[in-house]
Design a protein around this motif. Structure first.
Motif, PDB file in Angstrom:
ATOM      1  N   ASP A  76      24.012  -8.595 -22.594  1.00  0.00           N
ATOM      2  CA  ASP A  76      25.093  -9.517 -22.238  1.00  0.00           C
ATOM      3  C   ASP A  76      24.745 -10.974 -22.497  1.00  0.00           C
ATOM      4  OD1 ASP A  76      27.744 -10.021 -20.978  1.00  0.00           O
ATOM      5  OD2 ASP A  76      26.501 -11.133 -19.586  1.00  0.00           O
ATOM      6  N   ARG A  77      23.523 -11.358 -22.146  1.00  0.00           N
ATOM      7  CA  ARG A  77      23.158 -12.772 -22.269  1.00  0.00           C
ATOM      8  C   ARG A  77      23.213 -13.251 -23.723  1.00  0.00           C
ATOM      9  NH1 ARG A  77      18.497 -16.074 -19.206  1.00  0.00           N
ATOM     10  NH2 ARG A  77      19.411 -18.085 -19.677  1.00  0.00           N
ATOM     11  N   ASP A 117      15.478   3.474 -14.507  1.00  0.00           N
ATOM     12  CA  ASP A 117      15.823   2.082 -14.778  1.00  0.00           C
ATOM     13  C   ASP A 117      14.598   1.189 -14.862  1.00  0.00           C
ATOM     14  OD1 ASP A 117      18.477   1.997 -15.281  1.00  0.00           O
ATOM     15  OD2 ASP A 117      19.100   1.640 -13.216  1.00  0.00           O
ATOM     16  N   SER A 118      13.562   1.533 -14.081  1.00  0.00           N
ATOM     17  CA  SER A 118      12.382   0.676 -14.110  1.00  0.00           C
ATOM     18  C   SER A 118      11.722   0.720 -15.490  1.00  0.00           C
ATOM     19  CB  SER A 118      11.398   1.061 -13.003  1.00  0.00           C
ATOM     20  OG  SER A 118      10.947   2.366 -13.219  1.00  0.00           O
ATOM     21  N   ALA A 127      26.526  -4.944 -11.953  1.00  0.00           N
ATOM     22  CA  ALA A 127      25.889  -6.054 -12.652  1.00  0.00           C
ATOM     23  C   ALA A 127      26.828  -7.240 -12.594  1.00  0.00           C
ATOM     24  CB  ALA A 127      25.628  -5.678 -14.099  1.00  0.00           C
ATOM     25  N   LEU A 184      30.200  -5.153 -14.042  1.00  0.00           N
ATOM     26  CA  LEU A 184      29.903  -3.888 -14.688  1.00  0.00           C
ATOM     27  C   LEU A 184      29.253  -2.969 -13.670  1.00  0.00           C
ATOM     28  CD1 LEU A 184      29.705  -2.744 -17.658  1.00  0.00           C
ATOM     29  CD2 LEU A 184      27.354  -3.516 -17.583  1.00  0.00           C
ATOM     30  N   ARG A 229      26.859 -13.331 -24.989  1.00  0.00           N
ATOM     31  CA  ARG A 229      27.687 -14.356 -24.363  1.00  0.00           C
ATOM     32  C   ARG A 229      27.540 -15.694 -25.067  1.00  0.00           C
ATOM     33  NH1 ARG A 229      26.564 -15.910 -18.610  1.00  0.00           N
ATOM     34  NH2 ARG A 229      24.997 -14.336 -19.018  1.00  0.00           N
ATOM     35  N   PHE A 232      24.258  -4.387 -20.106  1.00  0.00           N
ATOM     36  CA  PHE A 232      23.482  -5.161 -19.132  1.00  0.00           C
ATOM     37  C   PHE A 232      22.347  -5.910 -19.844  1.00  0.00           C
ATOM     38  CE2 PHE A 232      20.144  -5.092 -15.685  1.00  0.00           C
ATOM     39  CZ  PHE A 232      20.785  -5.966 -14.822  1.00  0.00           C
ATOM     40  N   ILE A 233      21.676  -5.217 -20.772  1.00  0.00           N
ATOM     41  CA  ILE A 233      20.554  -5.822 -21.491  1.00  0.00           C
ATOM     42  C   ILE A 233      21.038  -6.926 -22.428  1.00  0.00           C
ATOM     43  CG2 ILE A 233      18.781  -5.388 -23.254  1.00  0.00           C
ATOM     44  CD1 ILE A 233      18.474  -2.589 -22.064  1.00  0.00           C
ATOM     45  N   LEU A 252      26.833  -0.029 -12.733  1.00  0.00           N
ATOM     46  CA  LEU A 252      25.714   0.702 -13.333  1.00  0.00           C
ATOM     47  C   LEU A 252      25.635   2.057 -12.629  1.00  0.00           C
ATOM     48  CD1 LEU A 252      23.070  -2.190 -13.409  1.00  0.00           C
ATOM     49  CD2 LEU A 252      24.472  -1.388 -15.299  1.00  0.00           C
ATOM     50  N   ARG A 306      17.533  -5.440  -9.547  1.00  0.00           N
ATOM     51  CA  ARG A 306      16.711  -5.922 -10.651  1.00  0.00           C
ATOM     52  C   ARG A 306      17.462  -6.972 -11.445  1.00  0.00           C
ATOM     53  NH1 ARG A 306      14.508  -1.673 -12.308  1.00  0.00           N
ATOM     54  NH2 ARG A 306      15.628  -0.163 -11.061  1.00  0.00           N
ATOM     55  N   ARG A 334      27.012 -11.674 -13.437  1.00  0.00           N
ATOM     56  CA  ARG A 334      26.326 -12.785 -14.088  1.00  0.00           C
ATOM     57  C   ARG A 334      25.857 -13.791 -13.052  1.00  0.00           C
ATOM     58  NH1 ARG A 334      30.580 -13.546 -19.070  1.00  0.00           N
ATOM     59  NH2 ARG A 334      29.739 -11.893 -20.375  1.00  0.00           N
ATOM     60  N   SER A 349      30.649 -10.292 -25.320  1.00  0.00           N
ATOM     61  CA  SER A 349      29.976  -9.848 -24.111  1.00  0.00           C
ATOM     62  C   SER A 349      29.120  -8.631 -24.423  1.00  0.00           C
ATOM     63  CB  SER A 349      30.996  -9.529 -23.021  1.00  0.00           C
ATOM     64  OG  SER A 349      31.689  -8.363 -23.356  1.00  0.00           O
ATOM     65  N   LEU A 391      15.231  -0.471 -18.168  1.00  0.00           N
ATOM     66  CA  LEU A 391      15.651  -1.864 -18.006  1.00  0.00           C
ATOM     67  C   LEU A 391      14.435  -2.781 -17.809  1.00  0.00           C
ATOM     68  CD1 LEU A 391      18.815  -1.500 -15.722  1.00  0.00           C
ATOM     69  CD2 LEU A 391      18.713  -1.804 -18.186  1.00  0.00           C
ATOM     70  N   HIS A 392      13.276  -2.273 -18.197  1.00  0.00           N
ATOM     71  CA  HIS A 392      12.042  -3.056 -18.081  1.00  0.00           C
ATOM     72  C   HIS A 392      12.142  -4.301 -18.959  1.00  0.00           C
ATOM     73  CE1 HIS A 392       7.766  -3.985 -18.957  1.00  0.00           C
ATOM     74  NE2 HIS A 392       7.610  -3.632 -17.691  1.00  0.00           N
ATOM     75  N   ARG A 393      11.433  -5.349 -18.513  1.00  0.00           N
ATOM     76  CA  ARG A 393      11.525  -6.628 -19.214  1.00  0.00           C
ATOM     77  C   ARG A 393      11.162  -6.508 -20.696  1.00  0.00           C
ATOM     78  NH1 ARG A 393       9.039 -11.586 -18.880  1.00  0.00           N
ATOM     79  NH2 ARG A 393       7.056 -10.607 -18.427  1.00  0.00           N
ATOM     80  N   ASP A 402      19.419 -12.550 -17.112  1.00  0.00           N
ATOM     81  CA  ASP A 402      20.819 -12.623 -16.711  1.00  0.00           C
ATOM     82  C   ASP A 402      21.530 -11.499 -17.432  1.00  0.00           C
ATOM     83  OD1 ASP A 402      23.082 -13.622 -15.530  1.00  0.00           O
ATOM     84  OD2 ASP A 402      23.456 -15.152 -17.032  1.00  0.00           O
ATOM     85  N   GLN A 434      25.563   0.288  -7.623  1.00  0.00           N
ATOM     86  CA  GLN A 434      24.965  -0.845  -8.327  1.00  0.00           C
ATOM     87  C   GLN A 434      25.972  -1.509  -9.239  1.00  0.00           C
ATOM     88  OE1 GLN A 434      21.333  -0.706 -10.573  1.00  0.00           O
ATOM     89  NE2 GLN A 434      20.339   0.523  -8.985  1.00  0.00           N
ATOM     90  N   PRO A 482      16.566  -7.819 -18.555  1.00  0.00           N
ATOM     91  CA  PRO A 482      15.360  -8.256 -19.272  1.00  0.00           C
ATOM     92  C   PRO A 482      15.406  -9.712 -19.713  1.00  0.00           C
ATOM     93  CG  PRO A 482      16.006  -6.084 -20.032  1.00  0.00           C
ATOM     94  CD  PRO A 482      17.065  -6.526 -19.065  1.00  0.00           C
TER      95      PRO A 482
END
Lengths: 72, 746
Positions: free
Chosen positions: B398-399, B297-298, A58, B511, B402, B395-396, B513, A40, A60, B407, B301-303, A46, A56, A43
């Motif tokens: 990080d962007r 996770d679905s 993660a 990372l 950054r 994970f959610i 998971l 996946r 970048r 991080s 970690l859903h959008r 990235d 799994q 959200p």
């Protein structure tokens, strides 16, 4: 094709590596010849979650562009 | 020693010798659980000397002579960070302050055999006595997989203990192996690329000249490590320049033949491990845990739902530290007051009682008061770590993080800093990159913590109109909100700027998971207790000393009360004494009020004459461009111990007993304070704004400095932190006040 271009749910095989990427990814099992699956995408688009050797991780997108694959 | 004296029986040497056992393994393999099982409750948490890496050790339950050390989790013996370096150095006995290890217990996650055996086989290659723990066997079985453990043990040449550490299964077997005779390691049989293998043999010969005590196998293994890692090679530059050069030459030669020596080990080892895994595994299906994880996770970690759930959880944690902890904090506060009262009644009035109550007990109180928040925060953080959600939060986020040079791992600590910077800084321990962690710690105190709240409340209440302008939203609420946003934005900007100035290897993000797991309540509980202990003991000492120093500053030199006040005291006391009981109640009450007021005047006078009052006057010229007079300056000085102290200090200065941020009397005093020369209002809304901005940015908290010192293992960074934040605060307040004056808001 590079790993960041693989769509979620699709599998591929790692072919080769670009220079300048940490060998830690290789130690995690992402080495040439290994099956990878993009499980996946985060959200916000990235990083991405990839499955390799039943685990799994993660990574970048910037790093994923350094890993070449061929879809299988 | 015994060995040089033949008359000493050798048995005594054995009796006093401590067996040192280290627990190694990948992160998420269950290392901590195994460590807790072996050591029970007797654990020591400290730091490895000179670095910020945590050192956890204990003794095997019932065996004081067997020391167990929990090494930092690592994926390979090719260290990428400070804690992995420590793991490597500990295993190879390169740590100067640590005795060599006798035995290594390598914890392997059996659901992910191939990758976990990567580290295990690297350790086995060193030729040290090693026990392999195959953990999480229940998940393997649930997934319909059968592992041939005897075959695996034969292939690896090491004893293997299958375990379900969370249910104590296999613990007895492991205990027996740990205290039994040391296993002699076998040989792993994987092949290096031929050219690299030749180079390694050459280097091993070089190493033999430097250290003849190592076995050939060990020398080869270490040479391979050094060939692959710049980090490890650097160490040899000073230790043996000739060996350093040999390695450099070997690398160059391999490069010239375009041999990818960096990949040789990974390829060789994994191709062997792939075969091993296939031979010992009977069936291979996706484990049940994984399927459940995918379903969770679905959603998580859903959008859309992913970030929403994350924010809700964050609010919950925030709420817990912010308000659920309050009753406990009030309780502690009440307990401290009670204790102070008891000491006051037992001890005669005087310096000793003052020191004990206002210095020592208040100092201890300043430390203990944070305990509920720390326990709450670490309960939730450990829970998230234990279930596997922590990795998802990184994970959610990080962007976003950054963008400003941080991080994903910084999110939790930074958000918890809204409650209190102290537990937030402690929470950065989960971060892998040392550089990101340092950066996060440096900006955490800019997030508005709950100790700023009383100050915000007092000054907003006194100077910002209570009117509303949009529905229920008023100017006061808007100001409060703006202060929080202001602090957060500055924290992000500071991170982006500091990132450029802090040197260090560019961190890479990788990372794992892990599958979701039911929380291990015991582990959650122990993490909580461990953090509380570290805080109380390590940071507590520093906070305690500062509190006492501050008390001395506010109390000494003792001022001689002016004759006017003294004579009023005498007059009131004489009249009180002359009135007989029950005779004139109204007059007695009046006199007692007067006495109280006199006490307040006296303590205000004392404050003015004390070292802190003196300091306040001394720095007034520096502070007046910000709009602060000597009273506010003295208040700010006291606030450098802890921000909320300023409220009580201003109360003392304005001689209002027991002032708190809701105190209307204090608000009125602040609003009506007049400049003695011009007769104009001393504190305008602009001064209040300037002060608020100062409090948002300045690092006024000894607890934060103390915990930062403890976590970063040096005073260098806490000092830098204090200087940059206080400088920033001064500058911002200057701009606000002078800018406001120029615009005619004064």
């Amino acid at each position: 094709m590079t790993l960041d271009q693989l769509e979620p749910g699709r599998c591929a095989r790692v072919t080769c590596w670009c220079d300048g990427i940490s060998d830690r990814f290789m130690e995690m099992g992402l080495l040439p010849g290994t099956e990878v699956e993009v499980v996946r995408v985060a959200p916000l688009g990235d990083p991405i979650a990839v499955k390799v050797k039943n685990c799994q991780i993660a990574i970048r997108r910037a790093d994923a562009t350094q890993i070449n694959i061929e879809a299988s | 020693m015994a060995s040089s004296d033949p008359s000493t029986p050798t048995t005594t040497v054995h009796a006093t010798k401590v067996r040192r056992v280290a627990i190694a393994g990948n992160p998420n393999a269950g290392k901590s659980t195994v460590f807790n099982l072996l050591t029970g409750l007797k654990q020591k948490v400290g730091n490895y000397s000179g670095v910020t890496v945590e050192r956890k050790s204990g003794t095997l339950v019932g065996h004081e002579d067997i020391e167990i050390i929990d090494l930092p989790g690592t994926y390979s013996l090719n260290p990428k960070s400070e804690d992995e370096q420590i793991a490597y150095d500990a295993i190879t006995s390169h740590l100067p302050d640590e005795d060599p290890l006798d035995l290594i217990v390598c914890v392997v996650n059996a659901t992910n055999l191939e990758r976990n055996l990567y580290l295990a086989s690297q350790i086995l290659d060193l030729g040290l006595p090693t026990i392999i723990v195959l953990n999480m066997m229940d998940e393997v079985e649930a997934g319909g997989t059968v592992l041939d453990i005897r075959l695996l043990s034969d292939i690896l040449g090491a004893p293997i203990v299958p375990m379900v550490a969370t249910r104590k299964q296999g613990l007895e077997d492991l205990r027996n192996l740990v205290k039994g005779s040391l296993p002699s390691p076998g040989a792993t049989r994987w092949r290096l690329d031929e050219e690299v293998g030749t180079a390694i043999l050459g280097l091993a010969d070089e190493l033999k000249k430097i250290d003849g005590s190592l076995t050939q196998k060990r020398r080869e293994a270490e040479c391979l490590r050094i060939l692959n890692s710049d980090r490890l090679l650097d160490y040899w530059e000073t230790r043996s320049p000739s060996f350093f050069k040999s390695v450099k030459d070997a690398r160059e030669e391999l490069d010239s033949k375009s041999v990818a020596y960096g990949q040789a080990e990974v390829r060789g080892r994994y191709s062997w491990l792939g075969q091993v895994a296939r031979r010992v595994t009977k069936t291979q299906e996706a484990a049940e845990a994984r399927k459940l994880t995918d379903r969770l996770d679905s959603v998580l970690l859903h959008r859309i739902w992913g970030p929403v759930i994350f924010v809700v959880l964050l609010l919950l944690v925030f709420q817990a530290i912010f308000s659920w902890a309050t009753p406990f904090m009030d309780l502690i506060d009440a307990g401290i007051s009670l204790l102070a009262g008891v000491v006051r009644t037992v001890l005669p009035e005087g310096m000793l009682a003052d020191l004990l109550v206002d210095g020592v007990i208040a100092g201890v109180g300043n430390v203990v008061i944070f305990l509920p928040q720390i326990l709450f925060l670490f309960f939730f953080l450990s829970l998230m770590e234990s279930t596997g959600y922590m990795a998802r939060s990184a994970f959610i986020m990080d962007r976003v993080m950054r963008r400003v040079g941080l991080s994903g791992g910084s999110v939790m600590p930074m958000m918890s800093a809204f409650a209190c910077a102290v537990p937030a800084i402690m929470a950065t321990r989960t971060m892998k990159s040392q550089r990101d962690r340092l950066l996060t710690i440096l900006v955490i105190p800019l997030m508005s913590c709950s100790a700023r709240l009383p100050v915000y409340t007092l000054f907003i209440g006194a100077f910002i109109p209570a009117a509303t302008f949009f529905g229920p939203i008023g100017y006061q609420g808007l100001t409060m909100f703006s202060l929080y946003i202001f602090g957060t934005v500055v924290a992000f900007v500071a991170a982006a700027v500091l990132k450029k100035t802090i040197s260090g290897p560019e961190s890479f993000f990788m990372l794992e998971l892990p599958p979701y797991r039911a929380p291990q309540w015991k582990l959650v509980f122990w993490r909580m207790v461990e953090r509380a202990k570290i805080f109380l003991i390590r940071a507590g000492r520093i906070i305690f000393v500062f509190s006492i120093l501050l008390w001395f500053g506010a109390t000494y030199p003792k001022a001689e009360l002016p004759t006017e006040i003294q004579s009023r005291y005498t007059a009131v006391e004489t009249e009180l004494a002359s009135l007989s009981d029950g005779n004139d109640d109204a007059r007695v009450a009046q006199l007692e009020d007067e006495l109280l007021e006199l006490d307040n005047t006296a303590s205000a006078y004392q404050m003015e004459q004390s070292a802190i009052g003196y300091l306040g006057k001394m720095i007034e010229p520096v502070m007046s461009p910000l709009g602060f007079d000597w009273k506010l300056s003295a208040g700010i000085i006291t606030a450098f111990a802890a921000r909320e102290v300023i409220v009580g200090a201003l109360g003392t200065i304005y001689s209002i007993a027991d002032a708190d941020e809701e105190s209307l009397a204090l608000r009125e005093h602040l609003q009506n304070a007049k400049d003695p020369e011009t007769g104009r209002n001393l504190y305008t809304p602009l001064v209040a704004l300037s002060l608020l901005v100062f409090f948002v940015l300045a690092l006024q908290c000894t607890s934060t400095l103390a915990i930062a010192k403890r976590e970063l293992n040096s005073w260098k960074w806490p000092v830098i932190m204090w200087v940059y934040m206080t400088g920033l605060a001064y500058l911002a307040s200057l701009i606000v006040y002078q800018g406001g004056l120029a615009l005619g808001w004064g």
